[in-house]
Design a protein around this motif. Structure first.
Motif, short mmCIF file in Angstrom:
data_model
loop_
_atom_site.label_atom_id
_atom_site.label_comp_id
_atom_site.label_asym_id
_atom_site.label_seq_id
_atom_site.Cartn_x
_atom_site.Cartn_y
_atom_site.Cartn_z
N ASP A 92 24.01 -3.10 -84.88
CA ASP A 92 25.27 -3.10 -85.85
C ASP A 92 25.29 -2.29 -87.15
N TYR A 93 24.20 -1.91 -87.74
CA TYR A 93 24.12 -0.93 -88.93
C TYR A 93 24.31 0.42 -88.10
N ILE A 94 23.65 0.99 -87.10
CA ILE A 94 23.64 2.04 -86.38
C ILE A 94 25.10 2.37 -85.99
N LYS A 95 26.08 1.48 -85.58
CA LYS A 95 27.25 1.60 -85.00
C LYS A 95 28.08 1.76 -86.03
N LYS A 96 27.92 0.98 -87.23
CA LYS A 96 28.86 0.92 -88.18
C LYS A 96 29.06 2.23 -88.94
N ASN A 97 27.69 2.87 -89.13
CA ASN A 97 27.70 4.02 -89.76
C ASN A 97 27.60 5.24 -88.84
N GLY A 98 27.95 5.13 -87.63
CA GLY A 98 28.52 6.18 -86.53
C GLY A 98 26.88 6.89 -86.52
N LEU A 99 25.88 6.37 -86.57
CA LEU A 99 24.52 7.31 -86.37
C LEU A 99 24.23 7.41 -84.92
N GLN A 100 24.84 7.04 -83.93
CA GLN A 100 24.32 7.23 -82.54
C GLN A 100 24.91 8.24 -82.06
N ASP A 101 24.14 9.18 -81.53
CA ASP A 101 24.40 10.58 -81.11
C ASP A 101 25.62 10.80 -80.44
N ALA A 102 26.50 11.69 -80.46
CA ALA A 102 27.76 11.86 -79.43
C ALA A 102 27.39 12.24 -78.05
N LYS A 103 26.59 13.38 -78.01
CA LYS A 103 26.32 13.89 -76.76
C LYS A 103 25.38 13.02 -76.01
N ASN A 104 24.30 12.66 -76.56
CA ASN A 104 23.28 11.71 -75.94
C ASN A 104 23.24 10.45 -76.62
N LYS A 105 23.92 9.43 -76.07
CA LYS A 105 23.94 8.06 -76.63
C LYS A 105 22.47 7.37 -76.57
N ARG A 106 21.42 7.93 -76.25
CA ARG A 106 20.29 7.26 -76.27
C ARG A 106 19.72 7.69 -77.50
N ASN A 107 20.20 8.67 -78.33
CA ASN A 107 19.64 9.08 -79.52
C ASN A 107 20.01 8.58 -80.59
N ILE A 108 19.46 8.28 -81.78
CA ILE A 108 20.07 7.77 -83.15
C ILE A 108 19.71 8.82 -83.97
N ASN A 109 20.61 9.23 -84.83
CA ASN A 109 20.41 10.16 -85.95
C ASN A 109 20.35 9.52 -87.21
N ALA A 110 19.04 9.54 -87.79
CA ALA A 110 18.76 8.50 -89.04
C ALA A 110 19.48 9.07 -90.19
N ASP A 111 19.87 8.11 -91.19
CA ASP A 111 20.46 8.58 -92.37
C ASP A 111 19.13 8.23 -93.32
N ASP A 112 19.21 8.44 -94.66
CA ASP A 112 18.22 8.30 -95.42
C ASP A 112 17.62 6.83 -95.36
N THR A 113 18.20 5.99 -95.13
CA THR A 113 17.68 4.34 -95.13
C THR A 113 16.82 4.30 -93.93
N LEU A 114 17.51 5.06 -92.64
CA LEU A 114 16.93 4.73 -91.26
C LEU A 114 15.68 5.63 -91.35
N LYS A 115 15.63 6.77 -92.13
CA LYS A 115 14.40 7.78 -92.12
C LYS A 115 13.33 6.97 -92.55
N ALA A 116 13.24 6.07 -93.25
CA ALA A 116 12.20 5.37 -94.06
C ALA A 116 11.70 4.43 -92.94
N VAL A 117 12.65 3.86 -92.13
CA VAL A 117 12.18 3.06 -91.02
C VAL A 117 11.42 3.61 -89.95
N PHE A 118 12.01 4.55 -89.72
CA PHE A 118 11.63 5.54 -88.52
C PHE A 118 10.46 6.61 -88.84
#
Length: 139
Positions: A92-118
């Motif tokens: 929900d967080y990924i979709k709300k912030n539009g973090l899923q890659d547009a070309k390759n939907k399997r990839n998630i582009n991390a923002d600052d909050t998710l970088k800590a998680v990843f």
């Protein structure tokens, strides 16, 4: 005339054999047809039993609440929740912030909050994501 008589006798023998061969050919087909509906009825019986049992029960181990740490808690909340709910909140967080890659939907582009998680990674596949998130969960 002798030749004609032998020809007609041979034709008569062939005619007599042909219907017998056809009857023999039809008999196994009739047996197969009789067996097929019985097999279908047997196949339907277990399906009826499954429907009578009701809903499938979830695995209790997967429904057990787990505690996210502070890093993951910034994304999904700090309250204990089952793994499935944590993953759902993360998506929900990924979709709300539009973090899923547009070309390759399997990839998630991390923002600052998710970088800590990843673990500091900028881009992560959705399969890597569950592996990295499990490091931030304690039972």
């Amino acid at each position: 005339m002798a030749k004609k008589a032998t020809n007609t006798k041979a034709a008569a023998k062939k005619a007599a054999k042909a219907p017998a061969a056809k009857k023999a050919a039809k008999a196994p087909a009739a047996k197969k047809a009789a067996k097929a509906p019985a097999a279908k009825k047997a196949a339907k019986a277990p399906a009826a039993k499954k429907a009578a049992k009701g809903k499938r029960k979830p695995n209790p181990a997967l429904m057990k609440p787990v505690q996210p740490d502070a890093v993951l808690g910034a994304v999904v909340g700090t309250k204990p929740a089952p793994r499935g709910q944590i993953t759902k909140k993360l998506w929900d967080y990924i979709k709300k912030n539009g973090l899923q890659d547009a070309k390759n939907k399997r990839n998630i582009n991390a923002d600052d909050t998710l970088k800590a998680v990843f673990g500091g990674k900028k881009t992560v596949t959705m399969f890597e994501m569950t592996k990295l998130v499990s490091k931030h969960i304690s039972a």
